[in-house]
Scaffold this active site. Sequence first.
Site, PDB file in Angstrom:
ATOM      1  N   SER A   1       0.842  -1.201   0.000  1.00 32.95           N
ATOM      2  CA  SER A   1       0.000   0.000   0.000  1.00 32.95           C
ATOM      3  C   SER A   1       0.878   1.252   0.000  1.00 32.95           C
ATOM      4  CB  SER A   1      -0.953  -0.042   1.202  1.00 32.95           C
ATOM      5  OG  SER A   1      -1.948   0.942   1.110  1.00 32.95           O
TER       6      SER A   1
ATOM      7  N   ASP B   1     -10.414  -3.431  -5.306  1.00 32.95           N
ATOM      8  CA  ASP B   1      -9.853  -2.687  -4.170  1.00 32.95           C
ATOM      9  C   ASP B   1     -10.677  -1.417  -3.975  1.00 32.95           C
ATOM     10  OD1 ASP B   1      -8.362  -1.123  -2.412  1.00 32.95           O
ATOM     11  OD2 ASP B   1      -6.441  -1.752  -3.247  1.00 32.95           O
TER      12      ASP B   1
ATOM     13  N   HIS C   1      -8.302  -4.707  -0.653  1.00 33.97           N
ATOM     14  CA  HIS C   1      -7.074  -3.981  -0.330  1.00 33.97           C
ATOM     15  C   HIS C   1      -6.269  -4.799   0.673  1.00 33.97           C
ATOM     16  CE1 HIS C   1      -4.568  -0.385  -0.287  1.00 33.97           C
ATOM     17  NE2 HIS C   1      -4.418  -0.578   1.015  1.00 33.97           N
TER      18      HIS C   1
END
Length: 426
Positions: A207, A342, A373
Amino acid sequence: MNIITISPELPAMFDGMKLAAVATVLYIIVRCLNLKSPTAPPDLTYQDTALNRFLLKSCPQLTKEYIPPLLWGKSGHLQTALYGKLGRVSSPHPSGVRKYLPMQDGATATFDLFEPMGDHRTGDDITMVICPGIGNHSEKHYIRTFVDYAQKDGYRCAVLNHLGALPNIELTSPRMFTYGCTWEFASMVGYIKRTYPQTQLIVVGFSLGGNIVCKFLGENTMNQERVLCCVSVCQGYSALRAQETFLQWDQFRRFYNFLMADNMKKIILSHRHSLFAGSSVKKIDADLSRLYTATSLMQIDDNIMRKFHGHSSLKEYYEKESCVHYIHNVKVPLLLVNSADDPLVHDSLLTIPRTLAAKKPNVIFSLTLHGGHLGFFEGAVLFPQPLTWMDKVIVGYANAMCQWEKQKPPCQSAHPSESSCAEKKA
């Protein structure tokens, strides 16, 4: 006395209403859980090179069907929620050593070092340098699960603890982690290179950490020395483009924005004495009343985060700290992984890695249909497996890359600092 007679059609009508209600509920469940969505292999974008063919053949997770848990795994929201709340199933507890690195501005970077549990399959010394997601650290379940899996495959792991993320570590300067500051990660990588002069590096970012590692590698070509490859999972590539999508209710993105902003507020306020108290000239000028009332990451970034590095505006902060302006300078093999469902990364942002992979021979872009995610849970019907598709694909890609480097002569190495055969013959 009046006698009320019930039409024989009424019970049948009530039964019909119940059936309609049940059908409606089932329809909503099927839609919300996306049960009719098919499973499929990741959608890959890459150039047809000898290295890429070898990597795809040697890392089957990239070409085989990704199968999430049947009842809920096709919902990006549930995958994301399970990652956010549970992290992972039956998360292990790898044993590591915490390192403290003093920075030039008075800050103290920390990272946790985990030694391999056995020899690597190639016999070489390989270290994974790992950068977690926003406000995360080595104690998060998804990090612990991945580290344990990598250790068992012969990798040393160094995991950065984002500055200010650990609740029991005080800040030593009025600064904490930001969206794209690479200082702490660079300090950790430098320590690993000095301490283990024979080791080669696998760079991994999750991320926000994906943005940091790609920016780090692209900022200076020297940062790519001794790096075998890089893997980035679920990053958004451009904060400037992402900020508009985070204000939209599509895929409940505005709600996720609120939740992440609330978490950032808690982290900042836990360090308010180090960040805002006192008379040091390094203290930033921030309106705490605006922090308390902030409902989005953009408000927090504008009021506080951009000021840690002296950016004059939110736009400048997002532009300077996004890897989209640096990632084209990365020469080492680069695997970019995202999920189509996501809820945090809008589909429009995925044109960045897709275009990059189409133009650069060292890049593979893998887009799964499901995974949410940082979820990527696998399983049969209801219960997920302890290891995720994400864990397996990172280690699988790293293994393939190590094997490629081991079996090829130096002149065919994927590393940018190696000379070509033609140069050596000349």
